[in-house]
Design an enzyme around this catalytic site. Sequence first.
Site, mmCIF file in Angstrom:
data_model
loop_
_atom_site.group_PDB
_atom_site.id
_atom_site.type_symbol
_atom_site.label_atom_id
_atom_site.label_comp_id
_atom_site.label_asym_id
_atom_site.label_seq_id
_atom_site.Cartn_x
_atom_site.Cartn_y
_atom_site.Cartn_z
ATOM 1 N N LYS A 85 0.758 -1.201 0.047
ATOM 2 C CA LYS A 85 0.013 -0.026 0.120
ATOM 3 C C LYS A 85 0.872 1.150 -0.076
ATOM 4 O O LYS A 85 1.859 1.423 0.872
ATOM 5 C CB LYS A 85 -0.811 0.048 1.213
ATOM 6 N N SER A 160 -9.605 2.125 3.219
ATOM 7 C CA SER A 160 -8.418 2.846 2.608
ATOM 8 C C SER A 160 -7.574 1.810 1.546
ATOM 9 O O SER A 160 -6.908 2.240 0.478
ATOM 10 C CB SER A 160 -7.794 4.075 2.979
ATOM 11 N N SER A 184 -9.368 0.062 7.428
ATOM 12 C CA SER A 184 -8.768 0.268 6.282
ATOM 13 C C SER A 184 -8.264 -1.192 5.695
ATOM 14 O O SER A 184 -8.135 -1.374 4.578
ATOM 15 C CB SER A 184 -7.957 1.025 6.027
HETATM 16 N N1 GLN Z 1 -12.631 4.830 6.931
HETATM 17 C C1 GLN Z 1 -11.771 5.271 8.305
HETATM 18 C C2 GLN Z 1 -11.332 6.561 8.165
HETATM 19 O O1 GLN Z 1 -11.764 7.185 7.239
HETATM 20 C C3 GLN Z 1 -10.678 4.289 8.537
HETATM 21 C C4 GLN Z 1 -9.524 4.304 7.459
HETATM 22 C C5 GLN Z 1 -8.240 3.625 7.936
HETATM 23 O O2 GLN Z 1 -8.596 2.535 8.617
HETATM 24 N N2 GLN Z 1 -7.350 4.127 7.552
HETATM 25 O O3 GLN Z 1 -10.678 7.147 8.928
#
Ligand code: GLN
Length: 492
Positions: A85, A160, A184
């Site tokens: 990632k 994400s 994410s």
């Molecule tokens: N969707 C959550 C956020 O926007 C989690 C994102 C993540 O785990 N990086 O913060």
Amino acid sequence: MATLQHLTVRQALNALQSGSLSSEELTRACLEQIEHLEGKIHAFITLTGEKALQEARRADQRRQAARQHPDEPLPALLGLPIAVKDVLTVAGLRCTCGSRILENFIPPFTATAVQRLLDAGVVIVGKTNTDEFAMGSSTENSAYGVTFNPWDRERVPGGSSGGSAAAVAARMVPAALGTDTGGSVRQPAAFCGVTGIKPTYGRVSRYGLVAYGSSLDTAGVLARTAEDTAILFWQMAGFDPLDATTVEYPLTGWTVPSPERLKGLRIGVPKEYFLPGMQLEVEEKVRAAIHTLAEWGASVHEISLPHTEYALPVYYLIAPAEASANLARYDGVRFGHRARAETLAEIFSRTRSEGFGAEVKRRIMLGTYALSAGYYDAYYGQAQKVRTLIRQDFDRAFQQVDVIAAPVAPTTAFRIGEHRDDPLAMYLEDVFTLPTNLAGVPGLAFPVGFDQQGLPVGMQLMAAHFQEDLLFSVAYLYQQRTDWHLKTPPLL
Ligand code: GLN
């Protein structure tokens, strides 16, 4: 007979070890799959095909040379292609974090989690797409365009770590790294029908994981099976002097569990994780999977995690607060994008106005407000107190049960654009994943069925701190006797 790109990590490593497959062949198969499908999926921000092939050939030479010295152990993952990632750094390789502000940023150092895998012999084929600075649940917040869900290209892959999940689902790589601050790894794993681990906070180093919410950030793995996820996880885990929040804790490594492990296993089912309004099929499939585990010897207990409803507001105070501080460093002075302007103040504000996308700006404003004098106690301070209550919910629950089973997200993959103008609807996608990050406990997502539209449904298992092995073992035993995780998206 499966073609090369369908091999799991376990199968690929076995074939590499036996000599029936070379890393070059396997890496080439991955690159061909990427070439074939990347136009339709857009899982990657940066591809490193040529370098990957060179590394693969080097791995093959090393394996060849070792045949003369059979006693010398080779690195465990020698020649295994993976993707990373684009919020985890690899020295010398562009790291954008899905943001314009880091469009040309070449980090001089490698994240510890990645370095440990490189030391174990992996070959990196590219950096995967992500919501900007990992803020989002769909990859729609990437400055480099959305990733398409391989099961239905009109839908998001989750986020994400959507690029990593889509790449694994589309058989572009057998495994990929993700990060999980509030879901994410797990939510995209669920949306793409793959398996993903969010480790215990402190288990895997955050050094080189570009900071979003430092008290919540974790680096995890996405792969097609629980066993594959475990194999990579154990190579990444462990104390790191470069991350003071990592801990010395025994690293048991992966061993295939006996089916006996399910006998008497106490599974807790939290009533707060089955809400009116959630997609009915998600609830059905998750309950069916729990029932299956019970048939194999586990006992099922309804439990309560009473502060669950506060997880969302608590997370959306703490994560933006930490983000607003962490992202203060992107001012155009030392690295990344720099706007042209007359004064220093103008450089700062223009750089940040041009470089950050809308969601990141929203979080910075929310976080700055929550931390500002006069509001700190009411928002950030209060959120920290409630965070403790959420953690205590888990501590109490794990005195009664060994694992907790729940849905990963209230719905299967939603349509691209569906939540575009409604940040709150997007945040609600995270209701079932945020609590583990707030409590620091590990969570594993894996597929347990499909909805009527053919979209994967994920289940989440959670365990007490440092009990990742239990999660891998239960999911492994489930996958030994089911085949949801082997289904391939129609596009392949
Ligand atoms: N969707 C959550 C956020 O926007 C989690 C994102 C993540 O785990 N990086 O913060």
